[in-house]
Design a protein around this motif. Structure first.
Motif, PDB file in Angstrom:
ATOM      1  N   LYS A  36     -66.143 115.785  11.757  1.00 45.76           N
ATOM      2  CA  LYS A  36     -67.343 115.226  10.897  1.00 45.76           C
ATOM      3  C   LYS A  36     -68.394 116.552  11.083  1.00 45.76           C
ATOM      4  CE  LYS A  36     -66.032 110.533  11.130  1.00 45.76           C
ATOM      5  NZ  LYS A  36     -66.556 109.212  11.425  1.00 45.76           N
ATOM      6  N   ASN A  37     -68.520 117.223  11.979  1.00 41.37           N
ATOM      7  CA  ASN A  37     -69.542 117.989  12.132  1.00 41.37           C
ATOM      8  C   ASN A  37     -69.081 119.576  12.390  1.00 41.37           C
ATOM      9  OD1 ASN A  37     -71.986 119.254  12.520  1.00 41.37           O
ATOM     10  ND2 ASN A  37     -72.069 118.788  14.783  1.00 41.37           N
ATOM     11  N   PRO A  38     -68.629 120.239  11.166  1.00 44.91           N
ATOM     12  CA  PRO A  38     -68.201 121.454  11.222  1.00 44.91           C
ATOM     13  C   PRO A  38     -68.984 122.557  11.470  1.00 44.91           C
ATOM     14  CG  PRO A  38     -68.080 120.901   9.075  1.00 44.91           C
ATOM     15  CD  PRO A  38     -68.869 119.629   9.775  1.00 44.91           C
ATOM     16  N   SER A  39     -70.322 122.587  11.556  1.00 50.04           N
ATOM     17  CA  SER A  39     -71.427 123.439  11.545  1.00 50.04           C
ATOM     18  C   SER A  39     -71.084 124.478  12.717  1.00 50.04           C
ATOM     19  CB  SER A  39     -72.687 122.865  11.552  1.00 50.04           C
ATOM     20  OG  SER A  39     -73.061 122.051  10.624  1.00 50.04           O
ATOM     21  N   ASN A  40     -71.364 125.888  12.445  1.00 49.50           N
ATOM     22  CA  ASN A  40     -71.542 126.911  13.449  1.00 49.50           C
ATOM     23  C   ASN A  40     -70.365 127.009  14.369  1.00 49.50           C
ATOM     24  OD1 ASN A  40     -74.106 127.775  12.468  1.00 49.50           O
ATOM     25  ND2 ASN A  40     -75.102 125.991  13.512  1.00 49.50           N
ATOM     26  N   GLN A  41     -69.021 126.630  13.871  1.00 45.56           N
ATOM     27  CA  GLN A  41     -67.707 126.746  14.512  1.00 45.56           C
ATOM     28  C   GLN A  41     -66.930 127.572  13.906  1.00 45.56           C
ATOM     29  OE1 GLN A  41     -66.573 123.225  16.307  1.00 45.56           O
ATOM     30  NE2 GLN A  41     -68.184 121.724  15.542  1.00 45.56           N
ATOM     31  N   ILE A  42     -65.738 127.870  14.454  1.00 42.91           N
ATOM     32  CA  ILE A  42     -64.612 128.679  13.951  1.00 42.91           C
ATOM     33  C   ILE A  42     -63.457 127.718  13.336  1.00 42.91           C
ATOM     34  CG2 ILE A  42     -62.860 130.375  14.332  1.00 42.91           C
ATOM     35  CD1 ILE A  42     -64.672 131.347  16.849  1.00 42.91           C
ATOM     36  N   VAL A  43     -63.122 127.764  12.319  1.00 48.81           N
ATOM     37  CA  VAL A  43     -62.200 127.009  11.479  1.00 48.81           C
ATOM     38  C   VAL A  43     -60.914 127.897  11.375  1.00 48.81           C
ATOM     39  CG1 VAL A  43     -61.541 125.725   9.393  1.00 48.81           C
ATOM     40  CG2 VAL A  43     -64.093 125.762  10.085  1.00 48.81           C
ATOM     41  N   ARG A  44     -59.847 127.146  11.668  1.00 45.98           N
ATOM     42  CA  ARG A  44     -58.402 127.725  11.659  1.00 45.98           C
ATOM     43  C   ARG A  44     -57.552 126.864  10.606  1.00 45.98           C
ATOM     44  NH1 ARG A  44     -55.373 129.902  16.076  1.00 45.98           N
ATOM     45  NH2 ARG A  44     -56.810 128.767  17.568  1.00 45.98           N
ATOM     46  N   VAL A  45     -57.091 127.662   9.547  1.00 46.01           N
ATOM     47  CA  VAL A  45     -56.061 127.147   8.557  1.00 46.01           C
ATOM     48  C   VAL A  45     -54.525 127.764   8.679  1.00 46.01           C
ATOM     49  CG1 VAL A  45     -56.033 126.464   6.116  1.00 46.01           C
ATOM     50  CG2 VAL A  45     -58.197 126.738   7.096  1.00 46.01           C
ATOM     51  N   LEU A  46     -53.729 126.781   8.627  1.00 45.02           N
ATOM     52  CA  LEU A  46     -52.488 127.391   8.780  1.00 45.02           C
ATOM     53  C   LEU A  46     -51.985 127.487   7.281  1.00 45.02           C
ATOM     54  CD1 LEU A  46     -50.113 128.177  10.792  1.00 45.02           C
ATOM     55  CD2 LEU A  46     -49.311 125.844  10.608  1.00 45.02           C
ATOM     56  N   LEU A  47     -51.428 128.704   6.859  1.00 40.77           N
ATOM     57  CA  LEU A  47     -50.795 128.898   5.493  1.00 40.77           C
ATOM     58  C   LEU A  47     -49.607 128.435   5.467  1.00 40.77           C
ATOM     59  CD1 LEU A  47     -51.911 132.558   4.979  1.00 40.77           C
ATOM     60  CD2 LEU A  47     -53.033 130.285   4.277  1.00 40.77           C
ATOM     61  N   ASP A  48     -49.350 127.612   4.319  1.00 39.78           N
ATOM     62  CA  ASP A  48     -48.039 127.063   3.957  1.00 39.78           C
ATOM     63  C   ASP A  48     -46.998 127.679   2.919  1.00 39.78           C
ATOM     64  OD1 ASP A  48     -48.969 126.617   1.514  1.00 39.78           O
ATOM     65  OD2 ASP A  48     -49.741 124.498   1.953  1.00 39.78           O
ATOM     66  N   ASP A  49     -45.729 127.019   2.751  1.00 40.84           N
ATOM     67  CA  ASP A  49     -44.768 127.463   2.085  1.00 40.84           C
ATOM     68  C   ASP A  49     -45.281 127.777   0.573  1.00 40.84           C
ATOM     69  OD1 ASP A  49     -42.162 128.920   1.819  1.00 40.84           O
ATOM     70  OD2 ASP A  49     -41.412 126.884   1.344  1.00 40.84           O
ATOM     71  N   GLU A  50     -45.903 126.786   0.128  1.00 41.20           N
ATOM     72  CA  GLU A  50     -46.387 126.760  -1.374  1.00 41.20           C
ATOM     73  C   GLU A  50     -47.140 128.030  -1.335  1.00 41.20           C
ATOM     74  OE1 GLU A  50     -46.850 122.234  -3.131  1.00 41.20           O
ATOM     75  OE2 GLU A  50     -48.372 123.305  -2.038  1.00 41.20           O
ATOM     76  N   PHE A  51     -48.048 128.523  -0.612  1.00 43.65           N
ATOM     77  CA  PHE A  51     -48.797 129.417  -0.913  1.00 43.65           C
ATOM     78  C   PHE A  51     -48.190 130.803  -1.008  1.00 43.65           C
ATOM     79  CE2 PHE A  51     -50.839 133.319   1.536  1.00 43.65           C
ATOM     80  CZ  PHE A  51     -51.892 133.485   0.810  1.00 43.65           C
ATOM     81  N   TYR A  52     -46.987 131.315  -0.186  1.00 45.51           N
ATOM     82  CA  TYR A  52     -46.162 132.284  -0.109  1.00 45.51           C
ATOM     83  C   TYR A  52     -45.459 132.355  -1.326  1.00 45.51           C
ATOM     84  CZ  TYR A  52     -47.287 133.109   4.684  1.00 45.51           C
ATOM     85  OH  TYR A  52     -48.076 133.196   5.935  1.00 45.51           O
ATOM     86  N   LYS A  53     -45.003 131.114  -2.096  1.00 47.94           N
ATOM     87  CA  LYS A  53     -44.199 131.320  -3.242  1.00 47.94           C
ATOM     88  C   LYS A  53     -44.960 131.811  -4.552  1.00 47.94           C
ATOM     89  CE  LYS A  53     -41.256 127.384  -2.117  1.00 47.94           C
ATOM     90  NZ  LYS A  53     -40.975 126.043  -2.605  1.00 47.94           N
ATOM     91  N   HIS A  54     -46.342 131.727  -4.448  1.00 46.81           N
ATOM     92  CA  HIS A  54     -47.281 131.926  -5.630  1.00 46.81           C
ATOM     93  C   HIS A  54     -48.271 132.858  -5.283  1.00 46.81           C
ATOM     94  CE1 HIS A  54     -45.821 127.917  -7.395  1.00 46.81           C
ATOM     95  NE2 HIS A  54     -45.273 128.926  -7.770  1.00 46.81           N
TER      96      HIS A  54
END
Length: 407
Positions: A36-54
């Motif tokens: 709920k409080n994402p300010s001034n932090q590092i965000v990690r996002v895992l890429l998925d199979d849908e992304f690699y397809k297109h």
């Protein structure tokens, strides 16, 4: 002067805003940050199979409220928190002009390394230490200088070994340090993450000196390497892997001579020159040898993650991942605008998830971006050539008319 000032202001605003021309990207995914409080932090996002397809990989872009967000992309790892402390064995010590200590560290299990050496002393001290690491007491390969101290209750206390697998440590300290080494810490290495897909082996097409296997890859599974298993245990063959690029033309993504021995395990891994998400073929050139019997084929895609900073510029922060443009150039961000290795050591990233893939309703190529800009440039180039030829022909024609009249 006023015009110059206006241009400067407009340029500065453009540099600050940096909106993304989202109409150039066919697909998008919303990014949901799991806090709920994402300010001034590092965000990690895992890429998925849908992304690699297109995705075409270079076309990955992240936006916050429509503006470009600098990011870093790297292979995803399963972070290990397992550590254990063991007592090193003091093999040798000498106290002369310098204090010399030689330690032997316990044997390492598979997948582990040494991270820190604990140092203590009964007295206050400060000293510069030359640290050497090696496979045996006769040869040391790595050398570094460190500074240690103890001022009452304040002490540096540890030496960073840099996740080494070397088991022998030599330390040269200033005389009077009287150091002891109560423990060494070893850690389990992080594990790279992958997703794998087993493909049914089709009936081969036998050719004169080779055998060809065709894989439809109907689910468009993305992969960057192949794992092959054969009934034969020992072999050497030339292998060629081809794949359809943009679902049209075939391209060779690997060609080379591979060999396998029984003690190397079940699989032989084939590296692929560029990510593939279409149908592919594997051709095995047997030459004068008996045909190999392909038993299993597995496509392997390393999981990757993107990391970026959040900030407090606005209360509403809508993050979106855009992709799906084969003509998009690779992102080139200032290295200080995305998380560095030091940042990742100091802060634990917060997790974010990708939503379902959606077609971008605003998608449509712009006149000033490829491919249309390329077509326009080509048309203008040839138009310029024809115009130039027209003027040259007109000049030559007028000269011939003048020559005839003079005769």
């Amino acid at each position: 002067m006023q015009i110059y000032s206006l241009i400067t202001i407009l340029f500065s605003v453009a540099m600050i805003a940096r909106p993304l021309p989202i109409e150039n990207f066919k697909y998008k995914k919303e990014i949901t940050i799991q806090t709920k409080n994402p300010s001034n932090q590092i965000v990690r996002v895992l890429l998925d199979d849908e992304f690699y397809k297109h995705s075409y990989y270079a076309d990955l872009r992240v936006t916050k409220n429509g503006e470009i967000v600098p990011y870093k992309i790297q292979n995803a790892e399963e972070i290990s928190k397992y550590t254990e402390k063991l007592k090193p064995e003091l093999l040798f010590t000498k106290k002369d002009d310098l204090e010399v200590y030689v330690l032997e560290l316990p044997k390492l299990p598979e997948g582990m390394s040494y991270s820190k050496l604990t140092v203590s002393s009964a007295f206050d001290y400060e000293t510069s230490i030359t640290l050497k690491l090696g496979d045996n007491p006769d040869t040391f390969f790595e050398t570094k200088n460190v500074f240690l101290y103890k001022y009452g209750s304040q002490t540096s206390g540890e030496i960073d070994l840099g996740n080494t697998k070397y088991r022998y440590v030599r330390l040269e300290a200033e005389n009077g340090s009287n150091l002891k080494f109560p423990s060494v810490t070893r850690i389990k290495g992080n594990k790279n993450l992958y997703f794998e897909k087993v493909h049914p082996v089709p009936n081969p097409n036998l050719e004169e000196n080779s055998v060809l296997f065709s894989f439809p890859n109907e689910n468009q599974s993305s992969f960057q390497s192949l794992k092959l298993s054969f009934e034969e245990k020992n072999w050497e063959r030339t292998i060629t892997v081809r794949a359809k690029i943009n679902k049209k033309e075939w391209d060779t993504v690997f060609q080379g001579t591979m060999n396998h021995r029984e003690n190397e395990g079940t699989y032989t891994e084939i590296p692929i020159s560029s990510p593939v998400n279409s149908e592919f073929t594997i051709e095995i050139n047997d030459g004068e040898n008996e045909t190999l019997h392909l038993k299993e084929v597995i496509t392997v895609q390393p999981l990757e993650e993107i990391l970026f900073f959040t900030d407090t510029d606005s209360e509403v922060q809508n993050y979106v991942l855009y992709y799906g443009n084969p003509y998009q150039w690779t992102a080139n961000f200032d290295p200080y605008t995305y998380p560095s290795s030091d940042d990742l050591r100091e802060k634990t990233p917060i997790e974010a998830k990708l939503g379902k893939e959606m077609e971008n309703p605003e998608f449509g190529y712009s006149l000033i971006y490829p491919p249309i800009s390329g077509y326009l440039t080509t048309i203008l180039f040839y138009l310029g050539i024809f115009t130039l030829l027209f003027f040259i022909f007109s000049i030559l024609k007028s000269k011939r008319l003048v020559a005839k009249e003079s005769v």
